[in-house]
Design an enzyme around this catalytic site. Structure first.
Site, PDB file in Angstrom:
ATOM      1  N   GLU A  65       0.828  -1.206   0.000  1.00  9.45           N
ATOM      2  CA  GLU A  65       0.000   0.000   0.000  1.00  9.45           C
ATOM      3  C   GLU A  65       0.863   1.257   0.000  1.00  9.45           C
ATOM      4  OE1 GLU A  65       0.726   1.620   2.957  1.00  9.45           O
ATOM      5  OE2 GLU A  65       1.789  -0.198   3.559  1.00  9.45           O
ATOM      6  N   GLU A  85       4.547  -0.797   1.772  1.00  9.66           N
ATOM      7  CA  GLU A  85       4.751  -1.002   0.334  1.00  9.66           C
ATOM      8  C   GLU A  85       4.633  -2.470  -0.089  1.00  9.66           C
ATOM      9  OE1 GLU A  85       8.511   0.590  -0.915  1.00  9.66           O
ATOM     10  OE2 GLU A  85       8.134   2.576  -0.058  1.00  9.66           O
TER      11      GLU A  85
END
Length: 363
Positions: free
Chosen positions: A188, A331
């Site tokens: 994300e 991430e």
């Protein structure tokens, strides 16, 4: 699970969500028994590879294949969205960083790109709710709206928007599965997204803000106090119904959190394992399992983040992380590091000799 979306009306998106939830099957017990039997025949003491053997058995149950012919093709799905709650001063970085980092992902220069390359995975970036315009030939645009509203002053999004974000994630997973990807990781990007994650965990975990709110991007003590207050105010203002997962997700969540929950539901409906990353990804997994309890066996916890609340979210899901490296980047970085372990689990079943084939006496 039709009741989860019935209150949203008989919309096409709601029907798509319900259909995906219904299509999630149980683990293949026969495949798991066969994988376990083969592990016991391999040239080693029974159980001596520990959690690697447990992982191999569960992968067999997820995929329905006792011994895979080759490693699964891997994709890290990075969902990106912005958050109106940033207006409350909850992050050390401005919202402009979200689109800037998405472009960095697309250009291959972020940590997740480096780790994905080392493990043979593709990074798939999805704009599901970034504030401002983004354009790149490799960007998947699944935008629901340009960032959520400020949850400390009202609902972050409407129920319909939450459903659309969930369905966007489901469709991304389905599209990737059709292209031959069989192993997913959730990543994300969204400045401020540990704040809605903390609020969701507080409600679903029955916890206080001080138990779940951490420093995120590295805020100081004053910022931490503002963040706790924002979470407390969001819950008080919105009065989410804990028994209604969509009510909680729409009022307190983020578009990328809902999108990742959709990826998990979509992957599980296609019998694909999902490696979850850190705090935000784990709260997205919690949202997915609130909506679709059958998705839980398809989850693999990658690591224990340093972010406050992550361990609590993992325990809520009944998951134990594979790694503890003191990471807190997000991430999908922690998830990517577990890909080699998954490949190793499959490789042991596929390539290791048995006592009989090696001519070794079994004790």
């Amino acid at each position: 699970m039709l009741g989860a979306t019935a209150a949203a009306g008989d919309t096409e998106a709601g029907e798509k969500l319900d259909a995906a939830i219904r299509s999630i099957g149980a683990l293949d017990e026969a495949a798991m028994r066969e994988a376990a039997a083969r592990l016991d025949q391999l040239i080693k003491p029974p159980g001596s590879l520990g959690r690697l053997e447990e992982l191999a058995i569960r992968l067999a149950g997820i995929t329905g294949t006792p011994v895979a012919e080759r490693p699964l093709r891997k994709a890290v799905v990075v969902m990106a969205g912005d958050h109106g709650v940033c207006d409350e001063g909850v992050s050390a970085f401005p919202q402009e960083v979200t689109p800037q980092m998405v472009l960095n992902f697309l250009q291959g220069g972020a940590a997740i790109n480096v780790l994905a390359r080392q493990t043979g995975a593709e990074v798939v970036c999805v704009d599901i709710g970034v504030k401002g315009d983004l354009a790149h030939e490799r960007l998947l645009s699944r935008r629901v709206r340009g960032g959520t509203a400020n949850m400390a002053r009202g609902a972050a999004m409407t129920r319909e928007e939450a459903i659309r974000a969930l369905v966007a994630g489901i469709e991304v997973a389905e599209e990737l599965a059709e292209r031959g990807y069989g192993l997913f990781a959730t990543g994300e990007m969204g400045i401020g997204n540990t704040t809605p994650s903390a609020a969701l965990l507080a409600v679903w975990g029955g916890l206080e803000a001080k138990e779940v709110v951490g420093r995120g991007t590295g805020i100081d003590d004053a910022g931490l106090a503002r963040k706790r207050e924002a979470v407390e105010r969001a819950i008080a203002v919105n009065r989410p119904d804990e028994a209604d997962p969509l009510d909680v997700l729409s009022k307190l969540g983020g578009l990328e959190i809902a999108g990742l929950a959709g990826v998990i539901i979509g992957a599980a409906s296609r019998r694909c394992p999902v490696v979850i990353d850190g705090f935000i990804s784990t709260v997205a997994a919690l949202a997915a399992c609130k909506l679709a309890p059958g998705a839980e066996p398809y989850l693999i916890a990658s690591h224990l983040s340093e972010e406050r609340g992550h361990g609590l979210a993992l325990r809520k899901l009944g998951l134990a992380p594979m790694l503890h490296l003191g990471m807190r980047l997000g991430e999908g970085t922690g998830a990517a590091l577990v890909f080699p372990l998954i490949d190793a689990a499959g490789g042991v079943l596929r390539e290791m000799a048995t006592f009989d084939s090696a001519g070794v006496s079994k004790g």
